[in-house]
Design a protein around this motif. Structure first.
Motif, mmCIF file in Angstrom:
data_model
loop_
_atom_site.group_PDB
_atom_site.id
_atom_site.type_symbol
_atom_site.label_atom_id
_atom_site.label_comp_id
_atom_site.label_asym_id
_atom_site.label_seq_id
_atom_site.Cartn_x
_atom_site.Cartn_y
_atom_site.Cartn_z
ATOM 1 N N MET A 169 0.829 -1.202 0.000
ATOM 2 C CA MET A 169 0.000 0.000 0.000
ATOM 3 C C MET A 169 0.865 1.254 0.000
ATOM 4 S SD MET A 169 -2.927 -1.294 2.711
ATOM 5 C CE MET A 169 -4.035 0.120 2.551
ATOM 6 N N GLN A 170 1.928 1.239 0.781
ATOM 7 C CA GLN A 170 2.833 2.383 0.828
ATOM 8 C C GLN A 170 3.522 2.595 -0.515
ATOM 9 O OE1 GLN A 170 5.100 1.137 4.360
ATOM 10 N NE2 GLN A 170 4.396 2.999 5.382
ATOM 11 N N ASP A 171 3.905 1.501 -1.171
ATOM 12 C CA ASP A 171 4.561 1.605 -2.475
ATOM 13 C C ASP A 171 3.652 2.250 -3.515
ATOM 14 O OD1 ASP A 171 6.824 0.432 -1.457
ATOM 15 O OD2 ASP A 171 6.382 -1.573 -2.225
ATOM 16 N N LYS A 172 2.348 2.038 -3.379
ATOM 17 C CA LYS A 172 1.376 2.607 -4.311
ATOM 18 C C LYS A 172 0.849 3.966 -3.830
ATOM 19 C CE LYS A 172 -1.487 -0.104 -6.479
ATOM 20 N NZ LYS A 172 -2.530 -1.114 -6.851
ATOM 21 N N HIS A 173 1.337 4.412 -2.672
ATOM 22 C CA HIS A 173 0.908 5.689 -2.079
ATOM 23 C C HIS A 173 -0.588 5.707 -1.779
ATOM 24 C CE1 HIS A 173 4.904 7.192 -2.927
ATOM 25 N NE2 HIS A 173 4.770 6.847 -4.187
ATOM 26 N N ILE A 174 -1.094 4.576 -1.309
ATOM 27 C CA ILE A 174 -2.491 4.501 -0.889
ATOM 28 C C ILE A 174 -2.612 5.106 0.505
ATOM 29 C CG2 ILE A 174 -4.374 2.926 -0.282
ATOM 30 C CD1 ILE A 174 -3.291 1.001 -2.396
ATOM 31 N N PRO A 175 -3.498 6.066 0.721
ATOM 32 C CA PRO A 175 -3.592 6.734 2.028
ATOM 33 C C PRO A 175 -4.112 5.791 3.110
ATOM 34 C CG PRO A 175 -5.370 7.458 0.585
ATOM 35 C CD PRO A 175 -4.451 6.620 -0.263
ATOM 36 N N ILE A 176 -3.462 5.840 4.264
ATOM 37 C CA ILE A 176 -3.812 4.958 5.383
ATOM 38 C C ILE A 176 -3.981 5.789 6.650
ATOM 39 C CG2 ILE A 176 -3.098 2.998 6.793
ATOM 40 C CD1 ILE A 176 -1.328 2.116 4.448
ATOM 41 N N GLY A 177 -5.141 5.657 7.272
ATOM 42 C CA GLY A 177 -5.401 6.285 8.553
ATOM 43 C C GLY A 177 -5.561 5.222 9.624
ATOM 44 N N LEU A 178 -5.825 5.641 10.842
ATOM 45 C CA LEU A 178 -5.947 4.712 11.966
ATOM 46 C C LEU A 178 -7.407 4.550 12.377
ATOM 47 C CD1 LEU A 178 -4.804 2.957 14.219
ATOM 48 C CD2 LEU A 178 -4.359 5.044 15.544
ATOM 49 N N LEU A 179 -7.844 3.297 12.438
ATOM 50 C CA LEU A 179 -9.174 2.961 12.955
ATOM 51 C C LEU A 179 -9.014 2.519 14.400
ATOM 52 C CD1 LEU A 179 -12.215 2.534 12.205
ATOM 53 C CD2 LEU A 179 -11.619 0.131 11.826
ATOM 54 N N GLY A 180 -9.595 3.271 15.296
ATOM 55 C CA GLY A 180 -9.430 2.991 16.716
ATOM 56 C C GLY A 180 -10.487 2.063 17.272
ATOM 57 N N GLN A 181 -10.545 1.996 18.579
ATOM 58 C CA GLN A 181 -11.560 1.213 19.270
ATOM 59 C C GLN A 181 -12.818 2.061 19.443
ATOM 60 O OE1 GLN A 181 -9.968 -0.861 22.743
ATOM 61 N NE2 GLN A 181 -7.888 -0.687 21.919
ATOM 62 N N ASP A 182 -13.813 1.522 20.131
ATOM 63 C CA ASP A 182 -15.026 2.293 20.365
ATOM 64 C C ASP A 182 -14.698 3.563 21.149
ATOM 65 O OD1 ASP A 182 -16.438 0.359 19.066
ATOM 66 O OD2 ASP A 182 -17.313 -0.534 20.867
ATOM 67 N N GLY A 183 -15.444 4.612 20.892
ATOM 68 C CA GLY A 183 -15.145 5.909 21.479
ATOM 69 C C GLY A 183 -15.047 5.915 22.996
ATOM 70 N N ALA A 184 -15.887 5.128 23.654
ATOM 71 C CA ALA A 184 -15.899 5.117 25.117
ATOM 72 C C ALA A 184 -14.581 4.602 25.700
ATOM 73 C CB ALA A 184 -17.051 4.257 25.625
ATOM 74 N N ALA A 185 -13.843 3.814 24.933
ATOM 75 C CA ALA A 185 -12.579 3.251 25.422
ATOM 76 C C ALA A 185 -11.560 4.344 25.728
ATOM 77 C CB ALA A 185 -12.007 2.281 24.391
ATOM 78 N N TYR A 186 -11.678 5.482 25.052
ATOM 79 C CA TYR A 186 -10.720 6.570 25.240
ATOM 80 C C TYR A 186 -11.056 7.423 26.472
ATOM 81 C CZ TYR A 186 -9.408 4.980 20.669
ATOM 82 O OH TYR A 186 -9.005 4.168 19.624
ATOM 83 N N ILE A 187 -12.260 7.239 26.996
ATOM 84 C CA ILE A 187 -12.613 7.851 28.277
ATOM 85 C C ILE A 187 -12.113 6.958 29.409
ATOM 86 C CG2 ILE A 187 -14.505 8.641 29.754
ATOM 87 C CD1 ILE A 187 -16.157 9.129 27.247
ATOM 88 N N GLU A 188 -12.306 5.632 29.242
ATOM 89 C CA GLU A 188 -11.889 4.674 30.264
ATOM 90 C C GLU A 188 -10.373 4.623 30.410
ATOM 91 O OE1 GLU A 188 -13.635 1.054 28.951
ATOM 92 O OE2 GLU A 188 -15.700 1.775 29.146
#
Length: 219
Positions: free
Chosen positions: A92-111
């Motif tokens: 994917m990097q060789d083809k310059h395909i954009p990659i973002g981060l998929l996190g956990q459920d939103g509540a996990a970042y409060i806990e």
């Protein structure tokens, strides 16, 4: 003579851009902090964008990437998939395909207040840079998450349309989310058909309307 004229023209263009580039944004592309305060972007203005949430799959993904052509969809991948799929990530990097981060459920970042930092560090370890874009798996963006993402200079992206049972009808400015999970999964053939059926824009192009062209000048 042509070279001198080219230099003069380039200098003039530089001066023009220096005074007329909007001061709201610190750079052109890639860009951080598209908003003036912690916020979530869910829609563009200038076209249609496809984003893919990826947590499961190998052979299907390799097949998808093999036939994928620019402009590419924006992939949001989980840390778990990222760490077990480095050969695919390299492709994917060789083809310059954009990659973002998929996190956990939103509540996990409060806990767990340091969870976001941990995931950013893990992403950077594999990718060599931190993500420009992030979204939680359940599309819930608590204020705690918005604040910590802002501090780490990461943009938050939701979507305006979600591919559930049928392909949504997209209109100008839409950001489509496509699930590729073990428990919820769009058919790869249908996805490929959609990607080949019309023209799509990157997230940044959809927001800013920017288009980059290259041109060769004769000596």
């Amino acid at each position: 003579m042509k070279k001198k004229l080219l230099l003069v023209g380039s200098f003039t263009l530089f001066i023009t851009l220096l005074f007329f580039v909007p001061t709201n944004y610190p750079s052109i592309l890639p860009v951080f902090q598209l908003t003036e305060k912690p916020s979530v972007i869910s829609k563009g203005t200038y076209g249609k964008t496809v984003t893919i949430d990826l947590t499961f799959g190998k052979e299907e993904i390799e097949t998808l990437l093999k036939d994928l052509k620019a402009p590419y969809p924006h992939f949001f991948v989980s840390i778990e998939w990222l760490e077990r799929s480095e050969p695919i990530i390299k492709s994917m990097q060789d083809k310059h395909i954009p990659i973002g981060l998929l996190g956990q459920d939103g509540a996990a970042y409060i806990e767990d207040p340091v969870l976001f930092q941990k995931e950013i560090d893990q992403f950077e370890k594999v990718m060599g840079e931190k993500p420009l874009w992030f979204r939680p798996k359940d599309y819930q963006f608590p204020m705690e998450l918005q604040d910590v993402a802002w501090e780490h200079e990461v943009n938050l992206l939701s979507s305006s349309k979600y591919w559930d049972d049928e392909v949504p009808v997209l209109t100008k400015g839409d950001v489509l989310s496509v699930p590729l999970h073990q428990e919820e999964r769009v058919d790869i053939k249908q996805l490929t058909k959609l990607l080949n059926s019309q023209s799509f824009l990157s997230i940044e192009q959809n927001i800013f309307g920017l288009k980059m062209n290259t041109k060769t000048f004769p000596e």
